[in-house]
Enzyme design. Structure first.
Site, mmCIF file in Angstrom:
data_model
loop_
_atom_site.group_PDB
_atom_site.id
_atom_site.type_symbol
_atom_site.label_atom_id
_atom_site.label_comp_id
_atom_site.label_asym_id
_atom_site.label_seq_id
_atom_site.Cartn_x
_atom_site.Cartn_y
_atom_site.Cartn_z
ATOM 1 C CB ALA A 42 -0.938 -0.016 1.209
ATOM 2 C CG ASN A 61 0.555 0.092 -4.472
ATOM 3 O OD1 ASN A 61 1.475 -0.380 -5.124
ATOM 4 N ND2 ASN A 61 -0.494 -0.627 -4.108
ATOM 5 N NE ARG A 71 2.218 -8.610 5.811
ATOM 6 C CZ ARG A 71 1.397 -7.709 5.254
ATOM 7 N NH1 ARG A 71 0.086 -7.950 5.214
ATOM 8 N NH2 ARG A 71 1.866 -6.602 4.743
ATOM 9 N NE ARG A 102 -4.600 -4.375 2.415
ATOM 10 C CZ ARG A 102 -4.940 -3.157 2.044
ATOM 11 N NH1 ARG A 102 -6.052 -2.625 2.509
ATOM 12 N NH2 ARG A 102 -4.187 -2.452 1.219
ATOM 13 C CE LYS A 113 -9.641 5.402 1.334
ATOM 14 N NZ LYS A 113 -8.375 4.631 1.192
ATOM 15 C CB ALA A 137 -9.002 2.112 -6.817
ATOM 16 N N GLY A 138 -7.635 2.598 -3.947
ATOM 17 C CA GLY A 138 -7.592 3.382 -2.718
ATOM 18 C C GLY A 138 -6.250 4.057 -2.511
ATOM 19 C CG ASP A 139 -2.834 1.743 -1.924
ATOM 20 O OD1 ASP A 139 -3.246 1.996 -0.778
ATOM 21 O OD2 ASP A 139 -2.490 0.600 -2.293
ATOM 22 C CG ASP A 153 -1.555 -2.892 -6.804
ATOM 23 O OD1 ASP A 153 -2.622 -3.355 -7.256
ATOM 24 O OD2 ASP A 153 -0.965 -3.381 -5.821
#
Length: 313
Positions: A37, A40, A103, A163, A217, A248-250, A286
């Site tokens: 994120a 991006n 991760r 997330r 958003k 799209a959010g980033d 992205d």
């Protein structure tokens, strides 16, 4: 590191997606790309003409080199990305059934408050973070509390970025605590509904009265900005022929933040966010090709009727 306008801090991982149809357990060929994120946002900011840097940690492995090279290839300064000789670069897989992360104990999960000592924060105008980082490890949470809680000369932006794959570590009250320390908070209405029981901008503002600016958003509906105790400013989203919504959010965050640093008024900031989001919606990447500059300029200056009638194909 050279002087930068915006510094984005957070984990970026190697991302694998199936390269052939069928059940995941039968897939033998995968395509490797990169996903994160905060990086991006840094890539989009660089594409918008700002001097952007990405700060993180990667493993001393091929995936770490691929991640760093990908971000640097978008014009982002990666001079402060640490290479951990012991921990690996994080990896995740995106399939029709959802996202699976690998991760735990990654290089980025080893980041802590000591990271801040080496950053030239005095010359930075904006530091962008998200709710993903504090969920990675106790040391990452300490890093975020130190960064957002200390006196600062830069603007701090915080994208809640809830997330589902990290939900056990993304406590609603913790995310509210960190968001309350930021100058600009970005949150999806759907995220806020899940975390705090409401997706309405005015009600979210009651949950988060502290940040000077709150951006909600609202997906294909648009976005709402509330600054201080002032009235809400709503700007409808552009109609877009969507290829894939991921990223799209980033992109929206980057468009909004770039316009904020340029001193643009609220409506143009929100439009700048929508326009950058549209560039991401029309590609599977992205960070895709930007919209034509003349189209962006025309729509930023368009009247309300013309804006609402526009469609990005």
């Amino acid at each position: 590191m050279t002087v930068v306008d915006a510094l984005c801090l957070g984990e970026t991982m190697a991302l694998f997606v199936p390269a052939e149809p069928g059940p995941v357990e039968d897939v033998r060929t995968w395509t490797r790309t990169v996903g994160g994120a905060e990086s991006n946002v840094a890539c989009h900011l660089a594409g918008l003409g700002l001097r952007a840097a990405w700060v993180s940690a990667v493993g001393d492995d091929p995936f770490g080199r691929a991640v760093t090279g990908f971000v640097a290839g978008h014009g982002v300064d990666v001079a402060r990305v640490a290479v951990d000789p012991d921990r690996p670069t994080g990896v995740y897989f995106k399939t029709p059934g959802g996202v699976r992360y690998y991760r735990r104990d990654s290089a980025a999960a080893g980041m802590g408050p000591e990271l801040l000592a080496g950053l030239p924060l005095d010359g930075v105008r904006l530091v962008h973070t998200s709710g993903i980082t504090p969920a990675l490890s106790p040391s990452c949470l300490a890093l975020m509390r130190t960064l957002l809680g200390a006196p600062r000369r830069f603007l701090a932006s915080f994208d809640v970025n809830w997330r589902p794959g990290l939900r056990a570590a993304q406590d609603p009250e913790l995310l509210r605590e960190l968001a309350a320390l930021a100058d600009v908070v970005l949150v999806g209405a759907d995220e806020a509904e899940t975390l705090w029981g409401t997706g309405e901008p005015a009600a979210i503002r009651e949950v988060l009265p502290e940040p000077p600016a709150l951006v909600v958003k609202q997906a294909e509906r648009g976005a709402t900005l509330i600054e201080g105790d002032g009235p809400a400013v709503f700007e409808p989203a552009l109609r877009v022929d969507v290829v894939e919504p991921v990223g799209a959010g980033d992109a929206f965050a980057a468009g909004y933040l770039a316009a904020l640093l340029a001193g643009e008024p609220p409506t143009r900031r929100l439009r700048a966010g929508h326009l950058r989001a549209a560039s991401a919606l029309r590609t599977r990447d992205d960070v895709g090709p930007p919209l034509p500059a003349d189209l962006v300029a025309a729509l930023l200056a368009a009247g309300d009727r013309e804006w609402r009638a526009a469609r990005i194909t």
